[in-house]
Design an enzyme around this catalytic site. Sequence first.
Site, PDB file in Angstrom:
ATOM      1  N   ASP A  67       0.671  -1.220  -0.223  1.00  0.00           N
ATOM      2  CA  ASP A  67      -0.030  -0.098   0.091  1.00  0.00           C
ATOM      3  C   ASP A  67       0.713   1.098   0.048  1.00  0.00           C
ATOM      4  OD1 ASP A  67       0.992  -0.556   2.383  1.00  0.00           O
ATOM      5  OD2 ASP A  67      -0.939  -0.720   3.541  1.00  0.00           O
ATOM      6  N   GLU A 143      -9.771  -1.496   5.429  1.00  0.00           N
ATOM      7  CA  GLU A 143     -10.448  -1.145   6.745  1.00  0.00           C
ATOM      8  C   GLU A 143     -11.713  -1.985   6.834  1.00  0.00           C
ATOM      9  OE1 GLU A 143      -8.767   0.248   8.571  1.00  0.00           O
ATOM     10  OE2 GLU A 143      -8.048   2.373   7.947  1.00  0.00           O
TER      11      GLU A 143
END
Length: 258
Positions: A67, A143
């Site tokens: 990421d 998330e």
Amino acid sequence: MEVIVTRDYDEMSKTAARVVAQVLNLKPNAVLGLATGSTPLGLYRELIRMHREEGLDFSQVTTFNLDEYVGLPRTHPQSYYYFMQENLFKHINVPKQNIYVPSGTTSNYAAFCQWYEQRIRECGGIDLQVLGIGTDGHIAFNEPSSSLGSRTRIKTLARQTIEDNARFFGSPDEVPVYAITMGVGTILEARKIMLLASGRQKAPAVAAAIEGPVTSMITASALQLHRDAMCIIDREAASQLKMLDYYEWVQAKMPNAP
Ligand code: GLP
């Protein structure tokens, strides 16, 4: 899932480094999936030591990072590209052209995400994926409520993640709100997965990921569906596991246990 409980952070890091070395020993041109954060720092230190002192060779290795923060150029000290450069890449012999970190500054994220997924496939897929875990149970920047089939895309960070990561920035206001991240589905395609966790603050997320139900509310729980996933965690991170005794018993009974 294989659960290896180590005495402390140092032993966790060394155990993880041995797993990487085993993979490279069997396949010198392996594709590694790499993570950032404070957790894998000890692993990277140990890999650097093994490279310098034991000749661990990365000359045929390819790496894909999980990421990157959206908006941070590679030169920003908090960008994950910069982190990887400083904490691993510049100390080992992985060729520059074999290093992939998602771009935080592309003008076309949709196209970039597709290209990133395609590059992983073209390189033969990820042989070993290293993961940390967020206090909310996330892997990479997936998330809670992220699809367990998700692919590389832009995610909005959760408030908890922004607060957790504010320690690296001046204040929570300076933490980027968006990130480009491999999806849970992307991660699950790795041939082998190794999740690392250290410290008491990770204990609830670790327990939920290993022993809770598979749920998009704890994206690390998706590893339960993987056939070759291992968690290497220190005693503090393991402190809320109900089956702790069993995991330690399994380790003690391993044929090659000390
Ligand atoms: C960030 C990263 C994750 C990492 C997590 C935990 O959110 N995107 O990949 O696992 O932080 O970080 P730390 O190891 O610093 O606790």
